[in-house]
Design an enzyme around this catalytic site. Structure first.
Site, short mmCIF file in Angstrom:
data_model
loop_
_atom_site.label_atom_id
_atom_site.label_comp_id
_atom_site.label_asym_id
_atom_site.label_seq_id
_atom_site.Cartn_x
_atom_site.Cartn_y
_atom_site.Cartn_z
N ASN A 101 31.53 16.20 36.25
CA ASN A 101 30.15 16.28 36.72
C ASN A 101 29.20 16.85 35.68
OD1 ASN A 101 31.92 17.22 39.52
ND2 ASN A 101 30.66 15.36 39.53
N ILE B 171 24.10 18.84 34.38
CA ILE B 171 25.04 19.12 35.46
C ILE B 171 24.61 18.35 36.70
CG2 ILE B 171 26.14 20.92 36.83
CD1 ILE B 171 25.14 22.92 34.71
N CYS B 172 25.58 17.71 37.33
CA CYS B 172 25.29 17.05 38.61
C CYS B 172 25.81 17.95 39.72
CB CYS B 172 25.96 15.67 38.66
SG CYS B 172 25.63 14.81 40.20
N LEU B 173 24.93 18.73 40.25
CA LEU B 173 25.31 19.67 41.30
C LEU B 173 24.21 19.65 42.35
CD1 LEU B 173 27.29 21.81 42.31
CD2 LEU B 173 26.10 23.49 40.92
N LEU C 282 29.52 12.04 36.25
CA LEU C 282 28.67 11.78 35.08
C LEU C 282 29.54 11.45 33.87
CD1 LEU C 282 25.94 14.60 35.24
CD2 LEU C 282 25.63 12.17 35.63
#
Lengths: 180, 351
Positions: A111, A118-120, A153
């Site tokens: 991620n 960051i994919c959060l 990602l």
């Protein structure tokens, strides 16, 4: 917005509020940035007093709106023993809007992309103003050990995740200590 | 003579309970120790006026006093209270007292305008005292229970009563097993005989005050010498720590504060943060009594308004805010505060 404010203070005034200086303050940009300042200072204090292991953060020298944080990979994960630097940039309407958080150390994670984005969810649509730097860093720390493979990602990392031994080797190979 | 006027005044003050009062009056006339009774009556009225100051703890206070007195009557019927009804039959005196209590119970809520919650409680109080006095051991028991509640519900007046107890030079040990409360109730029970003359001289003023529906003047008198803040005091500084004891007694909370409000909201007040979790500013009284979301997440009005302007979702649970915020505190002094919150917030919502 000013009209609403006036209405609001009017209501308070007619009902003879004992003391409500907060509501009669004009909502100006300066007040906003002052309250952000107060919030960030309080967060810094709380973070330093909390003594959480594995996370830390501190503002940059000249700008309290830009922080540098570090996360240490949790025990019993493939990231154990690695340390990651992050940058946190706070908007003027923080905490109503989330800060921008990026990995500054290369992090091989499903991620996290190659430039550190960051994919959060809690840093985007699931952001709540009740979160703070501490909870952000703790969330990222737990994200390291529990990635969301379904929306990666970094596809390579997502595919490799199933093989934890190989993944660990990859992490060690790519990892360069931020202090080095 | 003086005592006659007092009882008449108290009976007049309760037009709704005329029947009850008349019955009591009949029984009283049949008794011999009328004068002493009326002095006790005055004494209790003084207590009730203080109970009305407390308003919320009214029931427990009153009940506690009544039970305590009864308890003492059972064990030392003619000792400290100094009442000697001719033949001195134990049962009779208790019975007499009991009806007297009822008289007071039904009287006072009507005469005290400030006791909003009192009228509901007078009935429960009535049955409680009657059942407990019919069996003397039961009286002891329920007395202890109510005192427990009272001690948990209102700790702030303890200092006050300790001072009173010192001033009266308590001549006996509290025999009640309850650890905290006895000093609160002992003074009246003991002071019956030594203080009776002085009380008697005070009697007319108290009687007059109670007969008029304006007992609010006694408020500063009652609370003036108490230094401690009460948890529900409007002017209590928010920085003072809340009493954890109140959380540990959920039953008493429900009994004292549950009426007219939301019981869980009160426990939320107790555990309310002292500063807004969003802006870290201190929460003032308006903020702490503001509960915008059912999840219990609290924040200051300023941040709440700001969130309503943006995504209008609670930071604690991410659910959209309801349009009408929940009123947290049921017992805000005066109406202005209770009305202000919904109005100002509905304004915000419209924006």
């Amino acid at each position: 917005m000013a009209a609403v404010n006036q209405d609001n203070t009017l209501v308070v005034a007619t009902t003879t509020a004992p003391s409500n200086s907060k509501q009669s303050q004009p909502r100006a940009k300066t007040v906003d940035s002052q309250s952000v300042l107060k919030r960030l200072q309080s967060e810094l204090m709380a973070l330093m007093m909390s003594g959480d292991s594995g996370i830390s953060a501190f503002p940059e020298e000249d700008n309290i709106f830009c922080w540098k944080g570090t996360i240490i990979g949790s025990k019993d994960t493939v990231f154990e023993g690695t340390e990651y630097r992050l940058s946190l940039t706070f908007p003027n309407d923080y905490p109503f809007k989330p800060p921008k958080v990026k990995f500054e150390t290369l992090c091989f994670h499903p991620n996290v992309d190659l430039v550190g984005n960051i994919c959060l969810d809690i840093l985007q649509d699931k952001w709540s103003s009740a979160y703070d730097v501490r909870t952000i860093l703790l969330s990222i720390q737990s994200l390291l050990g529990e990635p969301n493979i379904s929306s990666p990602l970094n596809n390579q990392a997502a595919q490799l995740w199933s093989n934890q031994d190989d993944y660990r080797k990859m992490v060690e190979k790519l990892y360069k200590s931020p202090k080095a | 003579m003086v005592s006659d006027s007092i009882t008449n005044a108290s009976i007049h003050a309760a037009p709704n309970n005329n029947n009850n009062a008349r019955d009591v009056g009949k029984k009283k006339r049949a008794r011999s120790a009328k004068l002493k009774q009326c002095k006790l009556d005055v004494r209790r009225e003084q207590w009730l006026s203080q109970g009305a100051v407390k308003n919320k703890d009214y029931k427990a206070e009153q009940n506690g006093v009544v039970e305590e007195l009864k308890d003492r009557n059972n064990h030392r019927p003619f000792g400290n209270l100094g009442m000697r009804p001719g033949g001195g039959e134990n049962d009779g005196s208790i019975h007499h007292h009991h009806h007297h209590d009822i008289d007071l119970d039904s009287n006072s809520p009507n005469s005290l305008t400030s006791s909003v919650l009192g009228s509901n409680y007078s009935e429960t109080n009535f049955t409680g005292s009657s059942s407990s006095s019919s069996s003397s051991s039961g009286g002891c028991c329920s007395g202890n229970i109510t005192e427990d509640d009272e001690g948990g519900g209102d700790d702030g007046c303890l200092d006050d009563w300790e001072a009173v107890a010192d001033a009266l030079a308590a001549n006996e040990k509290p025999k009640n097993p309850c650890l905290e409360s006895p000093p609160e109730h002992d003074p009246i029970a003991q002071s019956g005989s030594p203080q009776e003359t002085t009380i008697g001289s005070d009697a007319p003023s108290f009687g007059v005050e109670n007969s008029k529906p304006q007992c609010t003047r006694t408020i500063p008198k009652a609370s003036g010498n108490g230094l401690a803040w009460r948890p529900d005091d409007a002017f209590r500084p928010q920085s003072l720590p809340n009493l954890a004891k109140q959380v540990s007694l959920p039953n008493s909370n429900r009994k004292h504060y549950g009426c007219g409000g939301v019981p869980w909201a009160y426990s939320g007040v107790v555990s309310a943060p002292s500063s807004c979790p969003i802006c870290y500013e201190d929460l003032d009284f308006t903020d702490t009594s503001f509960l915008p979301c059912l999840c219990g997440f609290r924040l200051c009005l300023f941040c709440h308004k700001r969130i309503l302007e943006e995504d209008s979702r609670c930071p604690g649970c991410r659910k959209p805010y309801e349009h009408e915020p929940v009123e947290a505190e049921a017992s805000v002094h005066g109406g202005s505060l209770t009305f202000r919150l919904p109005r100002s917030c509905s304004l915000i919502t419209r924006s």
